[in-house]
Write an enzyme that holds these catalytic residues in place. Structure first.
Site, mmCIF file in Angstrom:
data_model
loop_
_atom_site.group_PDB
_atom_site.id
_atom_site.type_symbol
_atom_site.label_atom_id
_atom_site.label_comp_id
_atom_site.label_asym_id
_atom_site.label_seq_id
_atom_site.Cartn_x
_atom_site.Cartn_y
_atom_site.Cartn_z
ATOM 1 N N LYS A 80 0.816 -1.217 0.000
ATOM 2 C CA LYS A 80 0.000 0.000 0.000
ATOM 3 C C LYS A 80 0.852 1.272 0.000
ATOM 4 O O LYS A 80 0.552 2.219 -0.725
ATOM 5 C CB LYS A 80 -0.936 -0.022 1.219
ATOM 6 C CG LYS A 80 -1.932 1.121 1.263
ATOM 7 C CD LYS A 80 -3.123 0.766 2.138
ATOM 8 C CE LYS A 80 -2.711 0.575 3.591
ATOM 9 N NZ LYS A 80 -2.621 1.865 4.302
ATOM 10 N N ARG B 74 -9.867 4.471 9.675
ATOM 11 C CA ARG B 74 -9.631 3.065 9.997
ATOM 12 C C ARG B 74 -10.922 2.350 10.353
ATOM 13 O O ARG B 74 -10.976 1.127 10.354
ATOM 14 C CB ARG B 74 -8.701 2.948 11.201
ATOM 15 C CG ARG B 74 -7.265 3.122 10.863
ATOM 16 C CD ARG B 74 -6.368 2.532 11.939
ATOM 17 N NE ARG B 74 -4.984 2.888 11.691
ATOM 18 C CZ ARG B 74 -4.249 2.340 10.749
ATOM 19 N NH1 ARG B 74 -4.742 1.393 9.984
ATOM 20 N NH2 ARG B 74 -3.000 2.738 10.553
ATOM 21 N N ARG C 147 10.542 -13.652 3.565
ATOM 22 C CA ARG C 147 11.563 -12.630 3.805
ATOM 23 C C ARG C 147 12.581 -13.107 4.842
ATOM 24 O O ARG C 147 12.236 -13.754 5.826
ATOM 25 C CB ARG C 147 10.898 -11.343 4.293
ATOM 26 C CG ARG C 147 9.840 -10.834 3.322
ATOM 27 C CD ARG C 147 9.658 -9.364 3.394
ATOM 28 N NE ARG C 147 9.129 -8.940 4.668
ATOM 29 C CZ ARG C 147 8.732 -7.692 4.899
ATOM 30 N NH1 ARG C 147 8.814 -6.791 3.926
ATOM 31 N NH2 ARG C 147 8.260 -7.356 6.072
ATOM 32 N N ARG D 269 12.221 -12.581 10.783
ATOM 33 C CA ARG D 269 11.687 -11.740 11.858
ATOM 34 C C ARG D 269 10.379 -12.324 12.378
ATOM 35 O O ARG D 269 9.612 -12.911 11.611
ATOM 36 C CB ARG D 269 11.449 -10.315 11.346
ATOM 37 C CG ARG D 269 12.715 -9.531 11.077
ATOM 38 C CD ARG D 269 12.355 -8.170 10.496
ATOM 39 N NE ARG D 269 11.285 -7.550 11.291
ATOM 40 C CZ ARG D 269 10.390 -6.698 10.820
ATOM 41 N NH1 ARG D 269 10.402 -6.357 9.549
ATOM 42 N NH2 ARG D 269 9.480 -6.174 11.601
ATOM 43 N N ARG E 269 -2.282 -11.240 11.582
ATOM 44 C CA ARG E 269 -2.427 -9.815 11.235
ATOM 45 C C ARG E 269 -3.480 -9.628 10.148
ATOM 46 O O ARG E 269 -4.259 -8.671 10.162
ATOM 47 C CB ARG E 269 -1.087 -9.247 10.769
ATOM 48 C CG ARG E 269 -0.227 -8.757 11.938
ATOM 49 C CD ARG E 269 1.210 -8.553 11.526
ATOM 50 N NE ARG E 269 1.372 -7.527 10.504
ATOM 51 C CZ ARG E 269 2.380 -7.515 9.627
ATOM 52 N NH1 ARG E 269 3.282 -8.461 9.628
ATOM 53 N NH2 ARG E 269 2.473 -6.541 8.753
#
Ligand SMILES: [Zn+2]
Length: 218
Positions: A13, A88, A127, A160, A171
């Site tokens: 985004k 939001r 990642r 991570r 999430r």
């Protein structure tokens, strides 16, 4: 072009926001940028927000709303804006209506970046970050010559906590739950435009611009 951009974590985004804003010649306004500008500028709202942040508390809606209002009232927003990270929730959506109404205008369009959850999990969980130089590699899209070792500095790579598949899924679920009412709200108003945000950055930008162009004068 008075635009709100929404999309889940991992949809790219931030990057799209920059390209879209540049294409239409409008300022990109994120709540993070507004916070930082107010805090570093030492405005009354910035000082107030800092008090909450220093105490580890969330900045209350009223403070955020007031900062958004001030920002949208600046001259560079006279011909449009791209809002990223606000509203939001539905209550903030009504707040935005009020702000724009006071400024004598209305919201034009809401662009929703749609991504397949499995694809986001694959993207983010692939990642690997270098412990030494913090460079981010990817096990599929940006591989190192030797597995687990940074090409730039020879440091050890690790995944991570934020990039672990179960964390990413969580999430995405939290995001969907929180954002669904907002999506319904703008769908009901026929202000929502959705695009598929899978593919290269250039492809997605092109899709976004094509979807938004009809609203350029709205
Ligand atoms: Zn490194």
């Amino acid at each position: 072009m008075r635009l709100v951009l929404v999309g889940p974590p991992g949809a790219g985004k931030g990057t799209q926001a920059e390209f879209i804003a540049e294409h239409f010649g409008i300022p990109k306004i994120s709540t993070g940028d507004i916070f930082r500008a107010n805090v570093s500028g030492g405005t009354d709202l910035g000082r107030l927000a800092k008090k909450y942040m220093d105490a580890g508390d969330l900045v209350p809606d009223e403070v955020t709303n007031a900062m958004v209002r001030d920002r949208l009232d600046e001259p560079d927003c006279a011909h449009g804006f791209l809002l990223d990270g606000f509203p939001r929730n539905v209550s903030q959506a009504y707040e935005l209506d009020g702000i724009l109404n006071d400024l004598g205008t209305t919201l034009g369009v809401v662009l929703d970046l749609n991504v397949d959850h499995d694809e986001v999990v694959r993207r983010l969980s692939g990642r690997r970050t270098c412990k030494k130089c913090k460079h981010v590699w990817h096990i599929e899209y940006d591989r190192t010559k030797v597995d687990g070792i940074c090409d730039k500095c020879g440091g050890e790579l690790y995944q991570r906590e934020d990039d672990r598949p179960e964390t990413v899924r969580h999430r995405l679920e939290v995001y969907a739950e929180q954002t669904q009412p907002l999506i319904h709200f703008y769908t009901g108003r026929k202000q929502l435009v959705e695009i598929d945000a899978l593919g290269t950055v250039e492809d997605v930008t092109e899709r976004a611009i094509a979807a938004l162009t009809p609203f350029a004068d709205a």
